[in-house]
Write a protein that holds these residues in place. Structure first.
Motif, PDB file in Angstrom:
ATOM      1  N   GLY A  97     -11.934   1.345 -18.923  1.00 32.17           N
ATOM      2  CA  GLY A  97     -13.355   1.650 -18.736  1.00 32.17           C
ATOM      3  C   GLY A  97     -13.595   2.399 -17.439  1.00 32.17           C
ATOM      4  O   GLY A  97     -14.313   3.411 -17.410  1.00 32.17           O
ATOM      5  N   VAL A  98     -12.974   1.938 -16.363  1.00 34.03           N
ATOM      6  CA  VAL A  98     -13.109   2.596 -15.056  1.00 34.03           C
ATOM      7  C   VAL A  98     -12.570   4.030 -15.133  1.00 34.03           C
ATOM      8  O   VAL A  98     -13.173   4.968 -14.595  1.00 34.03           O
ATOM      9  N   SER A  99     -11.425   4.176 -15.804  1.00 28.12           N
ATOM     10  CA  SER A  99     -10.811   5.510 -15.932  1.00 28.12           C
ATOM     11  C   SER A  99     -11.718   6.464 -16.711  1.00 28.12           C
ATOM     12  O   SER A  99     -11.898   7.627 -16.320  1.00 28.12           O
ATOM     13  N   LEU A 126      -0.961   4.559 -11.382  1.00 28.49           N
ATOM     14  CA  LEU A 126      -1.339   5.945 -11.669  1.00 28.49           C
ATOM     15  C   LEU A 126      -2.827   6.177 -11.397  1.00 28.49           C
ATOM     16  O   LEU A 126      -3.208   7.196 -10.798  1.00 28.49           O
ATOM     17  N   ALA A 127      -3.665   5.210 -11.813  1.00 30.17           N
ATOM     18  CA  ALA A 127      -5.115   5.333 -11.610  1.00 30.17           C
ATOM     19  C   ALA A 127      -5.460   5.351 -10.123  1.00 30.17           C
ATOM     20  O   ALA A 127      -6.299   6.142  -9.674  1.00 30.17           O
ATOM     21  N   GLN A 128      -4.777   4.481  -9.354  1.00 37.17           N
ATOM     22  CA  GLN A 128      -5.051   4.425  -7.918  1.00 37.17           C
ATOM     23  C   GLN A 128      -4.671   5.734  -7.226  1.00 37.17           C
ATOM     24  O   GLN A 128      -5.233   6.087  -6.191  1.00 37.17           O
ATOM     25  N   LEU A 129      -3.717   6.450  -7.811  1.00 35.57           N
ATOM     26  CA  LEU A 129      -3.311   7.760  -7.266  1.00 35.57           C
ATOM     27  C   LEU A 129      -4.115   8.905  -7.905  1.00 35.57           C
ATOM     28  O   LEU A 129      -3.795  10.075  -7.726  1.00 35.57           O
ATOM     29  N   GLU A 130      -5.158   8.503  -8.673  1.00 32.03           N
ATOM     30  CA  GLU A 130      -6.070   9.441  -9.340  1.00 32.03           C
ATOM     31  C   GLU A 130      -5.377  10.336 -10.371  1.00 32.03           C
ATOM     32  O   GLU A 130      -5.806  11.458 -10.642  1.00 32.03           O
ATOM     33  N   LEU A 131      -4.288   9.811 -10.953  1.00 29.63           N
ATOM     34  CA  LEU A 131      -3.630  10.498 -12.073  1.00 29.63           C
ATOM     35  C   LEU A 131      -4.209   9.878 -13.355  1.00 29.63           C
ATOM     36  O   LEU A 131      -3.560   9.099 -14.052  1.00 29.63           O
ATOM     37  N   ILE A 132      -5.481  10.204 -13.608  1.00 32.17           N
ATOM     38  CA  ILE A 132      -6.279   9.461 -14.586  1.00 32.17           C
ATOM     39  C   ILE A 132      -5.787   9.611 -16.022  1.00 32.17           C
ATOM     40  O   ILE A 132      -5.698   8.632 -16.761  1.00 32.17           O
ATOM     41  N   ASP A 133      -5.474  10.837 -16.438  1.00 33.33           N
ATOM     42  CA  ASP A 133      -5.020  11.025 -17.831  1.00 33.33           C
ATOM     43  C   ASP A 133      -3.743  10.239 -18.108  1.00 33.33           C
ATOM     44  O   ASP A 133      -3.604   9.612 -19.163  1.00 33.33           O
ATOM     45  N   GLU A 134      -2.822  10.281 -17.144  1.00 36.32           N
ATOM     46  CA  GLU A 134      -1.565   9.531 -17.293  1.00 36.32           C
ATOM     47  C   GLU A 134      -1.833   8.026 -17.289  1.00 36.32           C
ATOM     48  O   GLU A 134      -1.203   7.274 -18.042  1.00 36.32           O
ATOM     49  N   ALA A 135      -2.794   7.599 -16.455  1.00 36.22           N
ATOM     50  CA  ALA A 135      -3.155   6.172 -16.385  1.00 36.22           C
ATOM     51  C   ALA A 135      -3.708   5.702 -17.729  1.00 36.22           C
ATOM     52  O   ALA A 135      -3.326   4.638 -18.232  1.00 36.22           O
ATOM     53  N   ILE A 136      -4.593   6.500 -18.314  1.00 34.18           N
ATOM     54  CA  ILE A 136      -5.198   6.144 -19.608  1.00 34.18           C
ATOM     55  C   ILE A 136      -4.107   5.962 -20.664  1.00 34.18           C
ATOM     56  O   ILE A 136      -4.127   4.992 -21.436  1.00 34.18           O
ATOM     57  N   LEU A 137      -3.155   6.871 -20.686  1.00 34.42           N
ATOM     58  CA  LEU A 137      -2.050   6.795 -21.649  1.00 34.42           C
ATOM     59  C   LEU A 137      -1.305   5.462 -21.538  1.00 34.42           C
ATOM     60  O   LEU A 137      -1.051   4.783 -22.543  1.00 34.42           O
ATOM     61  N   GLN A 138      -0.978   5.048 -20.309  1.00 34.73           N
ATOM     62  CA  GLN A 138      -0.233   3.795 -20.099  1.00 34.73           C
ATOM     63  C   GLN A 138      -1.094   2.569 -20.422  1.00 34.73           C
ATOM     64  O   GLN A 138      -0.606   1.596 -21.011  1.00 34.73           O
ATOM     65  N   ASN A 194       0.818  -1.227   0.000  1.00 37.66           N
ATOM     66  CA  ASN A 194       0.000   0.000   0.000  1.00 37.66           C
ATOM     67  C   ASN A 194       0.849   1.273   0.000  1.00 37.66           C
ATOM     68  O   ASN A 194       0.523   2.244   0.671  1.00 37.66           O
ATOM     69  N   GLN A 195       1.956   1.213  -0.741  1.00 39.53           N
ATOM     70  CA  GLN A 195       2.834   2.378  -0.849  1.00 39.53           C
ATOM     71  C   GLN A 195       2.930   2.805  -2.319  1.00 39.53           C
ATOM     72  O   GLN A 195       4.014   2.862  -2.908  1.00 39.53           O
ATOM     73  N   GLY A 196       1.739   3.086  -2.895  1.00 37.46           N
ATOM     74  CA  GLY A 196       1.642   3.404  -4.318  1.00 37.46           C
ATOM     75  C   GLY A 196       2.511   4.566  -4.757  1.00 37.46           C
ATOM     76  O   GLY A 196       3.122   4.532  -5.821  1.00 37.46           O
ATOM     77  N   LYS A 197       2.578   5.608  -3.920  1.00 39.39           N
ATOM     78  CA  LYS A 197       3.380   6.785  -4.284  1.00 39.39           C
ATOM     79  C   LYS A 197       4.856   6.430  -4.409  1.00 39.39           C
ATOM     80  O   LYS A 197       5.559   6.934  -5.282  1.00 39.39           O
ATOM     81  N   LEU A 198       5.321   5.559  -3.518  1.00 36.23           N
ATOM     82  CA  LEU A 198       6.722   5.122  -3.571  1.00 36.23           C
ATOM     83  C   LEU A 198       6.952   4.172  -4.751  1.00 36.23           C
ATOM     84  O   LEU A 198       8.037   4.127  -5.315  1.00 36.23           O
ATOM     85  N   ALA A 199       5.909   3.401  -5.102  1.00 30.91           N
ATOM     86  CA  ALA A 199       6.024   2.424  -6.194  1.00 30.91           C
ATOM     87  C   ALA A 199       6.165   3.098  -7.556  1.00 30.91           C
ATOM     88  O   ALA A 199       6.852   2.593  -8.444  1.00 30.91           O
ATOM     89  N   LEU A 200       5.513   4.237  -7.698  1.00 34.21           N
ATOM     90  CA  LEU A 200       5.376   4.886  -9.010  1.00 34.21           C
ATOM     91  C   LEU A 200       6.698   5.089  -9.767  1.00 34.21           C
ATOM     92  O   LEU A 200       6.807   4.677 -10.928  1.00 34.21           O
TER      93      LEU A 200
END
Length: 217
Positions: free
Chosen positions: A177-179, A146-158, A116-122
Motif C-alpha cells: 500500500g505504501v509503495s 528495496l522500498a527503503q532505497l526507493e527502488l519501488i517497482d522492484e520492491a512491489i515485485l518482491q 542502517n546499511q541498507g545498500k550493503l544489505a541488499l
C-alpha cells in the motif's frame, strides 16, 4: 539412526529434553564432533539459555575453526541480543568459512539493515531469496529493503511474491500500500491497506495510512 539425527528429530518435535539427551550421548560417543556441540547449543538457545549455548558453539569452533554453522549460531544469539556489530562479524565469518546458506545470507542482510546499511544489505537479501525462493519472510525483508532505497517497482515485485507465498502477511500488504501510494496509485494503495486491515484489524499503520489517502482524495 545416529544420535545427532535422533536429536534433530526430537528438536523438530519440540522435545528439548530428549534432544539434549541425544546430543549429550553424541558428544560422549564422539567428543571431537563439532556438529554435536552445535546441535546441543541450538537446544540451549531454543530454551533461552544463550550464555551456555555460546559456550557450546565456541567449543565446536575450538574443535574445527571452519565450522561455519557455529559462527552462524553465535551470530543469531548476538542478533537477538541487539548486538548487531558482533552479529555481523559472526555471519561474515560463517560465510568466509564456506557457509553459503540462504539463512546466513538472510541474517547478514537483516543485521546490516539494523545497522542502517541498507545498500550493503541488499545483495545478501537478494542472494537469500535466490537460494530459497519459497521463503516469504526473506522476500518481505528484501522488498522492504528495496522500498527503503526507493527502488519501488522492484520492491512491489518482491512484496507481491511474498503475499503469493503467505497470503496472510499483513505487513507485506501494508508495505505494498505504501509503495503504491508512493507511485500515486491511490485506489490500489487503499485496496492493499484494506487487505492488511482484513487480516489484522488492529494494524494501526494501515488504518492511519488509509485515512490519510481517503482524506486527500
Amino acid at each position: 539412526m545416529d544420535k545427532n539425527q535422533l536429536g534433530v528429530q526430537y528438536m523438530q518435535e519440540g522435545n528439548w529434553e530428549e534432544a539434549a539427551k541425544a546430543f549429550n550421548d553424541a558428544i560422549e560417543e564422539n567428543p571431537k564432533d563439532p556438529v554435536a556441540y552445535i546441535n546441543f547449543g541450538n537446544v540451549l538457545s531454543a530454551v533461552d539459555d544463550d550464555e551456555k549455548a555460546v559456550k557450546f558453539y565456541q567449543k565446536a569452533i575450538e574443535i574445527d575453526e571452519h565450522a561455519g554453522a557455529a559462527y552462524y549460531s553465535i551470530g543469531n544469539v548476538f542478533f537477538t541480543q541487539d548486538r548487531f556489530t558482533e552479529a555481523k562479524k559472526m555471519f561474515e565469518t560463517a560465510m568466509k568459512k564456506g557457509l553459503e546458506s540462504s539463512d546466513n545470507f538472510f541474517m547478514l542482510g537483516l543485521t546490516l539493515v539494523q545497522l542502517n546499511q541498507g545498500k550493503l544489505a541488499l545483495p545478501y537479501l537478494q542472494r537469500s531469496v535466490e537460494l530459497n525462493e519459497h521463503d516469504a519472510e526473506a522476500r518481505f525483508q528484501y522488498g522492504l529493503c528495496l522500498a527503503q532505497l526507493e527502488l519501488i517497482d522492484e520492491a512491489i515485485l518482491q512484496l507481491e511474491k511474498c503475499i503469493e507465498l503467505d497470503p496472510d502477511h499483513s505487513d507485506a500488504f501494508y508495505n505494498l500500500g505504501v509503495s503504491f501510494a508512493f507511485k500515486e496509485t491511490s485506489v490500489k494503495a487503499i485496496e492493499m491497506f484494506n487487505k492488511a486491515l482484513e487480516i489484522q484489524p488492529d494494524h494501526l499503520l494501515a488504518g492511519h495510512a488509509k485515512k490519510l489517502i481517503e482524506n486527500n482524495l
